[in-house]
Each structure stands twice: as C-alpha cells, then as structure tokens.
Scaffold this motif. Structure first.
Motif, PDB file in Angstrom:
ATOM      1  N   UNK A 229      -9.508 142.249  16.148  1.00 47.82           N
ATOM      2  CA  UNK A 229      -9.985 141.897  14.811  1.00 47.82           C
ATOM      3  C   UNK A 229      -8.835 141.380  13.956  1.00 47.82           C
ATOM      4  N   UNK A 230      -8.532 140.116  14.139  1.00 47.98           N
ATOM      5  CA  UNK A 230      -7.358 139.533  13.473  1.00 47.98           C
ATOM      6  C   UNK A 230      -7.703 138.969  12.111  1.00 47.98           C
ATOM      7  N   UNK A 231      -8.004 139.859  11.180  1.00 53.82           N
ATOM      8  CA  UNK A 231      -8.452 139.428   9.851  1.00 53.82           C
ATOM      9  C   UNK A 231      -7.350 138.670   9.106  1.00 53.82           C
ATOM     10  N   UNK A 232      -7.658 137.456   8.696  1.00 54.43           N
ATOM     11  CA  UNK A 232      -6.672 136.623   8.001  1.00 54.43           C
ATOM     12  C   UNK A 232      -7.196 136.216   6.634  1.00 54.43           C
ATOM     13  N   UNK A 233      -6.309 136.301   5.644  1.00 54.08           N
ATOM     14  CA  UNK A 233      -6.636 135.866   4.282  1.00 54.08           C
ATOM     15  C   UNK A 233      -5.847 134.592   3.984  1.00 54.08           C
ATOM     16  N   UNK A 234      -6.399 133.737   3.101  1.00 49.49           N
ATOM     17  CA  UNK A 234      -5.564 132.612   2.650  1.00 49.49           C
ATOM     18  C   UNK A 234      -4.431 133.142   1.768  1.00 49.49           C
ATOM     19  N   UNK A 235      -3.241 132.599   1.940  1.00 49.60           N
ATOM     20  CA  UNK A 235      -2.114 133.054   1.121  1.00 49.60           C
ATOM     21  C   UNK A 235      -2.303 132.644  -0.338  1.00 49.60           C
ATOM     22  N   UNK A 236      -3.007 131.534  -0.551  1.00 48.38           N
ATOM     23  CA  UNK A 236      -3.300 131.109  -1.929  1.00 48.38           C
ATOM     24  C   UNK A 236      -4.736 130.585  -1.967  1.00 48.38           C
ATOM     25  N   UNK A 237      -5.188 130.235  -3.180  1.00 51.19           N
ATOM     26  CA  UNK A 237      -6.551 129.692  -3.278  1.00 51.19           C
ATOM     27  C   UNK A 237      -6.565 128.171  -3.130  1.00 51.19           C
ATOM     28  N   UNK A 238      -5.436 127.581  -2.749  1.00 53.87           N
ATOM     29  CA  UNK A 238      -5.435 126.132  -2.480  1.00 53.87           C
ATOM     30  C   UNK A 238      -6.419 125.840  -1.357  1.00 53.87           C
ATOM     31  N   UNK A 239      -7.339 124.891  -1.559  1.00 53.47           N
ATOM     32  CA  UNK A 239      -8.340 124.629  -0.516  1.00 53.47           C
ATOM     33  C   UNK A 239      -7.730 124.404   0.870  1.00 53.47           C
ATOM     34  N   UNK A 240      -6.565 123.785   0.929  1.00 55.04           N
ATOM     35  CA  UNK A 240      -5.949 123.540   2.240  1.00 55.04           C
ATOM     36  C   UNK A 240      -5.612 124.877   2.924  1.00 55.04           C
ATOM     37  N   UNK A 241      -5.202 125.864   2.133  1.00 52.41           N
ATOM     38  CA  UNK A 241      -4.905 127.187   2.702  1.00 52.41           C
ATOM     39  C   UNK A 241      -6.194 127.882   3.152  1.00 52.41           C
ATOM     40  N   UNK A 242      -7.226 127.718   2.339  1.00 51.98           N
ATOM     41  CA  UNK A 242      -8.510 128.353   2.681  1.00 51.98           C
ATOM     42  C   UNK A 242      -9.063 127.745   3.974  1.00 51.98           C
TER      43      UNK A 242
END
Ligand code: BG6
Length: 466
Positions: A229-242
């Motif tokens: 379960x490799x849960x990953x979050x975007x580091x920022x809300x920049x769409x490219x990160x998402x």
C-alpha cells in the motif's frame, strides 16, 4: 476509544516463511530466491555453496519452535496468524511432477497447532520467494511455463489443506516486482521494462488461476491479493504534482485493478503503448484474469510525497518505493515516515475503488529495542505507533469501510526483508539473536505484548486517542 471493532474482526500478526523458519535445506526443501539474498532484497544475489551460511538459514528457527511461538500468540489472544508457505518445501526445484511429502507434512503440523489454539490461518502462497530452480532453468516469471508450475503448486496446497485453511493470499506485495524484479518475478535487476511487465503479466494470470482453483477446491474459502500500500500524496497542489501523484499511485493500483476487476485498466494500455511495450496477452489469459479476488489485502507502513520533478522524487527511499519526504511527518529510525491517518485515507481509497472487503495484513514499526538488565523491553514507541494506526482503522470502519482484520507485521522479531537485519525489530516478542547470528534464540515478552493482549481482549476499547 469506543468499541469500534466487531466480534468477527480478525486480530493477529503476520510472518513469512523465509524470514522466520530457517531450516533452509531441511526435509528436502530446495533453494529459493530468498536463500540467494543473504543480505536482503536490496543486497547482492549470492550463489550458494556447501558449508556457507546466511542469517536466514536459521532465521528465528520457527521451523522447530513454532509450538512455543504459537502458544505465545495465543496468549496474546490472536484469532488469526498470517503465514506463508515456502513453495520450495512443496516443490523444491519448482518443476517436479509430485510434491515433497515432508514439506507438506510440516505445514500440516503448523496448521494443526494453530487449530489447537483456535487461531485462523491466513496463508500467502508466495511471499518474496520462488524456487531458484525455476529462475535458473526457465527464467523465473519471464517464462509462461511458470504459470503452470505455480498453478500446480497452488492446487496441491489447496487440496491438501482444504479442511484446515480457508483464507488465502496469492503474491505478497505483487507490485514490488516493478522495483525489485529478482525478488518479485525472478528476473535480473537490469531487465527491461518490457521484460518486467511481461513477467508481471504471467504472475497476474497465475494469481487469477489460483483464485479460480481455490473456488473450485475450497468453495467456502476466500482468497485475496496482496498489495504494497504505497500511499502517495502530491507534494504541492500544483496540477503537475497532482497528476504525477495520480500516475505513481496507479503504478501500484494497476495490480489491484487487474486482480479485483479482471482486466487491464485503460490508463495502463496507454502507458504500455507509450513505453513501447507490447505484451503477449492471449485470449486464454484474458479469460483467466476474469477470476477476481474475494478481498483486497495490503501492507501499510508509511506514506510519501511525489512531485513532477523526477530528481526530487528519487531523494527518499521508502520500504520499496521512492518518495519525497513529507515535511509534516516524523520518521522511524529507518527513515520510514510515520502516518497513521494515511491508513484511514488508504482504507477509504481502496474501499471507494474496489468495494471489496479489505484486510490489513502488515503494519508495524521496525525499531532497535533495548534489553534492560532485568530482562524487560520497554517498547513504548511501538505501542504508540500501533495504537495510532489502529485508532485510524477504527475511524475507517466508522466511515463504513469493511475491514476483515488486522495482522501486524512481525509479532515476533524476525529477519528484515530489506537488509536481512535482526536488529530491526517489529515484535511483541523479543528473540535473542543479533545481526551476526549470535544469540540463544530465547523468546521474551516485551511491554507491547501485554498492551496488544489488552487491545484484542477489549476489541479495541483500550486504544487511546490523542
Ligand atoms: C514488507 C514485506 O514489504 O515489509 C515484509 O512484505 C517485510 O516481508 C516488511 O519484512 C518490512 O520490511 P523490512 O525490510 O523492515 O523487513
């Protein structure tokens, strides 16, 4: 905490054959890929020679000491124990026509011992190991023939244990093959993306074939997959990160998608095409894949972050995946970031996606423990970690997620997978053995032993919220 856990919720721990059993050549067992990794899955692959030694050759000697260990699990109140069968005890080289009776008999004894204590076995068919014979002679999962060898093995153990084992898992952390191909699919590290995905395809077909066989042989049984379960979050809300995060989460969710839905998701078809990978997928494969798992199981230790900046993504290594550190989270001694709420997020995410029951089959804190002069081990940090994660399991269940159970990783200290260390301890039970293999193998209850016992007895009511 109010009593969030139902009566039928399964409580226990999880171990894997190659990390506990030892007895690596006993009773006709063949060499497994794990036996060639004496320094763990990130270490080099070492050909074995007569008279050489590796830490896993003895591990914690569970092969001989399982009655004592199971009695301790029972004392904690376990209702479930996740174990794996060493494929090489049953088919030592992998391609034999007949199974090895001595290997089958060992697991008979093990399951009988569990039954004596009313502990339900949850059995993984392949946990980070396969017969080395299949790697040497056939190219591991790179060969389509391995599907047949695995199916023969799966059918053999289903037939043999059909009255003793009702809960099964196919491949441990099946998505890890992308990161450690030798451990996952028996391919060399330098294999191309195309070779790895073809081997993964064979393994996914074999997993589905096992599901089909299980339903035929044990109609009242249930079988799940097992994801890291490799849960990953975007580091920022920049769409490219998402977007980068969505893509990386799909790297591992892809496996669950195939195993739970029975076909390749469209995003994967595009990805493979753009990578120039043309998989050989037969009509028969497509038919087999339609046998989907009954439940989803997964491991969860940590979460991480992703950015669109590839160089930054490589900064941190988690248990298997590369991740960017999350500035909001603290880390374990091994640099794994501790994120209890992530477990609630992950449970909800998997439930929303699959609408199949979930089973947390690994979670825990690897830490260095101190044996005090009076023999006690005061592992408050482990209690804290497990408490906080279990509180979040309760929250997810309040959210409506169906959770079958929780087996914490390494309820007894064992050899770590990544680096084959014994000093990285997860257990409620301390084992006297160090990284060099020195020690008496004596077992001792840690402070967390009584804590977990009370959690199980009270069905979670004794957990404390912050
Ligand atoms: C999981 C594996 O990745 O993590 C286990 O399924 C492993 O086999 C566990 O032991 C913890 O990792 P490590 O490297 O601390 O043993």
């Amino acid at each position: 905490m109010k009593n969030a856990f139902p009566q039928e919720f399964l409580w226990g721990g999880a171990i894997a054959a190659n990390q506990v059993e030892g007895a690596y050549l006993t009773d006709g067992k063949g060499l497994s890929t794990s036996d060639l990794q004496p320094h763990g899955i990130f270490g080099e692959i070492v050909e074995r020679h007569e008279g050489d030694h590796g830490i896993k050759d003895v591990a914690i000697d569970f092969y001989h000491r399982y009655p004592e260990d199971i009695a301790l699990f029972a004392e904690m109140g376990f209702t479930c124990l996740r174990v794996s069968i060493a494929w090489t005890r049953i088919f030592p080289q992998g391609d034999e026509a007949e199974p090895n009776e001595a290997g089958l008999a060992f697991y008979d004894r093990l399951f009988d011992e569990l039954a004596t204590h009313n502990i339900t076995p949850l059995v993984t068919l392949s946990h980070y190991e396969m017969p080395y014979g299949l790697v040497k002679n056939y190219g591991g999962w790179g060969s389509r023939k391995t599907i047949g060898f695995f199916t023969r093995y799966a059918r053999t153990v289903f037939e043999r244990y059909r009255h003793k084992v009702k809960l099964w898992l196919t491949f441990n952390e099946i998505n890890m093959a992308l990161h450690e191909p030798f451990t996952g699919v028996g391919l060399p590290k330098e294999s191309s993306k195309g070779e790895i995905y073809q081997a993964i395809h064979h393994q996914l077909v074999a997993s589905a074939a096992a599901v089909k066989a299980l339903h035929e042989i044990i109609p009242d049984g249930r079988i799940g997959n097992m994801l890291l379960g490799g849960l990953l979050y975007p580091l920022s809300c920049a769409p490219a990160d998402v977007l980068a995060t969505q893509r990386q989460n799909r790297d591992w969710l892809f496996f669950g998608d195939v195993q739970a839905r029975g076909y390749y998701p469209s995003y994967m078809t595009r990805y493979l095409r753009e990578q120039g990978v043309a998989l050989e997928i037969t009509e028969e494969d497509r038919e087999t894949l339609k046998s989907t798992v009954d439940f989803i199981s997964f491991s969860y230790y940590m979460s991480g972050c992703v950015t669109a900046d590839e160089a930054l993504n490589q900064q941190m290594r988690g248990n298997i995946l590369n991740m960017v550190p999350n500035p909001h989270l603290a880390s374990s001694e091994w640099g794994w970031q501790i994120d209890p709420e992530g477990l609630r997020i992950l449970l909800n995410m998997l439930w929303d996606r699959y609408q199949k029951p979930l089973f947390i089959v690994e979670n825990g804190l690897g830490a260095k423990d101190k044996l005090e002069a009076d023999g006690s081990i005061n592992d408050d940090y482990r209690i804290q970690y497990l408490n906080d994660h279990l509180v979040q399991v309760g929250e997810a269940m309040e959210d409506g997620v169906e959770v079958l159970g929780y087996t914490s990783w390494g309820p007894i200290d064992l050899v770590s997978a990544s680096k084959a260390e014994l000093s990285k301890r997860y257990g409620f039970i301390y084992v006297d053995r160090d990284d060099n293999g020195e020690g008496t193998l004596t077992r001792r209850r840690k402070k967390s032993f009584n804590w977990y016992q009370e959690v199980i007895r009270s069905r979670g009511a004794s957990l404390t919220r912050k």
